[in-house]
Design a protein around this motif. Structure first.
Motif, PDB file in Angstrom:
ATOM      1  N   LEU A  44      15.250  14.775  62.699  1.00 27.96           N
ATOM      2  CA  LEU A  44      14.695  15.552  63.830  1.00 27.96           C
ATOM      3  C   LEU A  44      13.200  15.441  63.785  1.00 27.96           C
ATOM      4  N   TYR A  45      12.549  14.902  64.875  1.00 25.72           N
ATOM      5  CA  TYR A  45      11.038  14.687  64.893  1.00 25.72           C
ATOM      6  C   TYR A  45      10.497  15.693  66.026  1.00 25.72           C
ATOM      7  N   GLN A  46       9.487  16.345  65.286  1.00 29.62           N
ATOM      8  CA  GLN A  46       8.973  17.293  66.198  1.00 29.62           C
ATOM      9  C   GLN A  46       7.844  16.649  67.427  1.00 29.62           C
ATOM     10  N   ASN A  47       7.795  17.374  68.348  1.00 32.71           N
ATOM     11  CA  ASN A  47       7.223  17.089  69.404  1.00 32.71           C
ATOM     12  C   ASN A  47       5.817  17.435  69.710  1.00 32.71           C
ATOM     13  N   PHE A  48       5.012  16.780  70.293  1.00 30.85           N
ATOM     14  CA  PHE A  48       3.649  17.201  70.673  1.00 30.85           C
ATOM     15  C   PHE A  48       3.523  17.184  72.151  1.00 30.85           C
ATOM     16  N   GLU A  49       3.167  18.112  72.912  1.00 27.51           N
ATOM     17  CA  GLU A  49       2.996  18.234  74.185  1.00 27.51           C
ATOM     18  C   GLU A  49       1.678  18.091  74.863  1.00 27.51           C
ATOM     19  N   ALA A  50       1.673  16.928  75.728  1.00 28.34           N
ATOM     20  CA  ALA A  50       0.482  16.724  76.386  1.00 28.34           C
ATOM     21  C   ALA A  50      -0.039  17.763  77.139  1.00 28.34           C
ATOM     22  N   ALA A  51      -1.434  18.007  77.269  1.00 28.60           N
ATOM     23  CA  ALA A  51      -2.052  19.249  78.062  1.00 28.60           C
ATOM     24  C   ALA A  51      -3.166  18.600  78.893  1.00 28.60           C
ATOM     25  N   PRO A  52      -2.882  17.726  79.767  1.00 27.62           N
ATOM     26  CA  PRO A  52      -3.801  17.376  80.476  1.00 27.62           C
ATOM     27  C   PRO A  52      -4.871  18.286  81.333  1.00 27.62           C
ATOM     28  N   ARG A  53      -6.116  18.025  81.343  1.00 27.81           N
ATOM     29  CA  ARG A  53      -7.140  18.734  81.966  1.00 27.81           C
ATOM     30  C   ARG A  53      -6.938  18.841  83.302  1.00 27.81           C
ATOM     31  N   ASP A  54      -6.506  17.575  83.837  1.00 24.49           N
ATOM     32  CA  ASP A  54      -6.294  17.305  85.670  1.00 24.49           C
ATOM     33  C   ASP A  54      -4.969  16.596  85.581  1.00 24.49           C
ATOM     34  N   HIS A  55      -4.814  16.907  86.912  1.00 25.06           N
ATOM     35  CA  HIS A  55      -3.433  16.032  87.337  1.00 25.06           C
ATOM     36  C   HIS A  55      -3.809  14.647  87.018  1.00 25.06           C
ATOM     37  N   THR A  56      -2.491  13.827  86.511  1.00 25.44           N
ATOM     38  CA  THR A  56      -2.785  12.392  86.160  1.00 25.44           C
ATOM     39  C   THR A  56      -1.473  11.726  86.253  1.00 25.44           C
ATOM     40  N   THR A  57      -1.499  10.465  86.635  1.00 26.36           N
ATOM     41  CA  THR A  57      -0.281   9.299  86.887  1.00 26.36           C
ATOM     42  C   THR A  57      -0.137   8.564  85.738  1.00 26.36           C
ATOM     43  N   MET A  58      -1.496   8.857  84.751  1.00 30.17           N
ATOM     44  CA  MET A  58      -1.301   7.924  83.814  1.00 30.17           C
ATOM     45  C   MET A  58      -1.650   8.657  82.605  1.00 30.17           C
ATOM     46  N   PRO A  59      -0.686   9.544  82.195  1.00 29.44           N
ATOM     47  CA  PRO A  59      -0.736  10.583  81.036  1.00 29.44           C
ATOM     48  C   PRO A  59      -1.167   9.951  79.810  1.00 29.44           C
ATOM     49  N   PHE A  60      -0.600   8.724  79.435  1.00 31.47           N
ATOM     50  CA  PHE A  60      -0.871   8.060  78.056  1.00 31.47           C
ATOM     51  C   PHE A  60      -2.449   7.403  78.043  1.00 31.47           C
ATOM     52  N   VAL A  61      -2.923   7.239  79.199  1.00 32.08           N
ATOM     53  CA  VAL A  61      -4.284   6.944  79.267  1.00 32.08           C
ATOM     54  C   VAL A  61      -5.210   7.800  79.391  1.00 32.08           C
ATOM     55  N   ASP A  62      -4.865   8.949  80.059  1.00 28.76           N
ATOM     56  CA  ASP A  62      -5.849   9.931  80.576  1.00 28.76           C
ATOM     57  C   ASP A  62      -6.036  11.114  79.539  1.00 28.76           C
ATOM     58  N   VAL A  63      -4.840  11.560  78.774  1.00 27.78           N
ATOM     59  CA  VAL A  63      -4.718  12.654  78.052  1.00 27.78           C
ATOM     60  C   VAL A  63      -5.168  12.537  76.633  1.00 27.78           C
ATOM     61  N   ASN A  64      -5.955  13.228  76.344  1.00 26.07           N
ATOM     62  CA  ASN A  64      -6.408  13.171  74.638  1.00 26.07           C
ATOM     63  C   ASN A  64      -6.273  14.876  73.911  1.00 26.07           C
ATOM     64  N   LEU A  65      -5.658  15.804  74.713  1.00 27.44           N
ATOM     65  CA  LEU A  65      -5.390  17.000  74.213  1.00 27.44           C
ATOM     66  C   LEU A  65      -4.096  17.141  74.244  1.00 27.44           C
ATOM     67  N   PHE A  66      -3.434  17.391  73.068  1.00 22.90           N
ATOM     68  CA  PHE A  66      -1.995  17.909  72.830  1.00 22.90           C
ATOM     69  C   PHE A  66      -1.711  19.183  71.980  1.00 22.90           C
ATOM     70  N   LYS A  67      -0.782  19.676  72.545  1.00 25.84           N
ATOM     71  CA  LYS A  67      -0.108  21.124  71.451  1.00 25.84           C
ATOM     72  C   LYS A  67       0.569  20.656  70.510  1.00 25.84           C
ATOM     73  N   ILE A  68       0.290  21.105  69.444  1.00 23.05           N
ATOM     74  CA  ILE A  68       1.077  20.913  68.468  1.00 23.05           C
ATOM     75  C   ILE A  68       2.325  21.882  68.271  1.00 23.05           C
ATOM     76  N   PRO A  69       3.265  21.539  67.456  1.00 23.94           N
ATOM     77  CA  PRO A  69       4.571  22.316  67.520  1.00 23.94           C
ATOM     78  C   PRO A  69       4.094  23.743  67.060  1.00 23.94           C
ATOM     79  N   SER A  70       4.811  24.788  67.537  1.00 27.66           N
ATOM     80  CA  SER A  70       4.434  26.074  67.251  1.00 27.66           C
ATOM     81  C   SER A  70       4.553  26.426  65.793  1.00 27.66           C
ATOM     82  N   GLY A  71       5.612  25.912  64.975  1.00 31.73           N
ATOM     83  CA  GLY A  71       5.460  26.042  63.638  1.00 31.73           C
ATOM     84  C   GLY A  71       4.404  25.538  62.791  1.00 31.73           C
ATOM     85  N   ARG A  72       3.305  24.648  63.466  1.00 33.82           N
ATOM     86  CA  ARG A  72       2.234  24.022  62.745  1.00 33.82           C
ATOM     87  C   ARG A  72       1.198  24.772  63.110  1.00 33.82           C
ATOM     88  N   VAL A  73       0.991  25.636  64.024  1.00 30.74           N
ATOM     89  CA  VAL A  73      -0.088  26.537  64.608  1.00 30.74           C
ATOM     90  C   VAL A  73      -0.639  27.490  63.414  1.00 30.74           C
TER      91      VAL A  73
END
Length: 99
Positions: free
Chosen positions: A32-61
C-alpha cells in the motif's frame, strides 16, 4: 498496478522493476502506497504541469499546533470537513499468481 488518468506514481530511486522484485523476494503479496493530493491554486486542465502544491497524507502532518491548523484549513473547505477531497486510503499494488 493500476493508475487512474489523474494519478502519478513516483517509483523508488532503484526503479519500479527492481522495487517489485524486492517485494517479491520478500514474499510480499500486497503493498500500500500513500497518496499525496494536488492542491491547485486555480482551475487547471493540466494538473501535472501547473500544480506544485500537494497535501501530504494526514499521518505525516506534524502533531503540532501549526500542523493542526493546516489540517483544519483544508478541512474547512468542504461540507464534510475532509482533509483530502477524494480519497486518502492510498494506492495498492498486488501480486497475482497463476493457479
Amino acid at each position: 498496478f493500476h493508475l487512474d488518468h489523474d494519478e502519478l506514481f513516483l517509483p523508488p530511486p532503484q526503479g519500479l522493476q527492481a522495487h517489485f522484485k524486492h517485494l517479491e523476494a520478500g514474499n510480499c503479496r500486497l503493498c500500500l502506497y500513500q497518496n499525496f493530493e494536488a492542491a491547485p491554486r486555480d482551475h487547471t486542465t493540466m494538473p501535472f504541469v501547473d500544480v506544485n502544491l500537494f497535501k501530504i497524507p494526514s499521518g505525516r502532518v506534524s502533531k503540532t499546533p501549526l500542523g493542526a491548523a493546516g489540517m483544519n484549513f483544508w478541512a474547512q473547505r468542504t461540507k464534510a470537513r475532509n482533509y483530502f477531497l477524494y480519497y486518502d486510503n492510498g494506492k495498492s499494488a498486488v501480486r497475482i499468481d497463476k493457479t
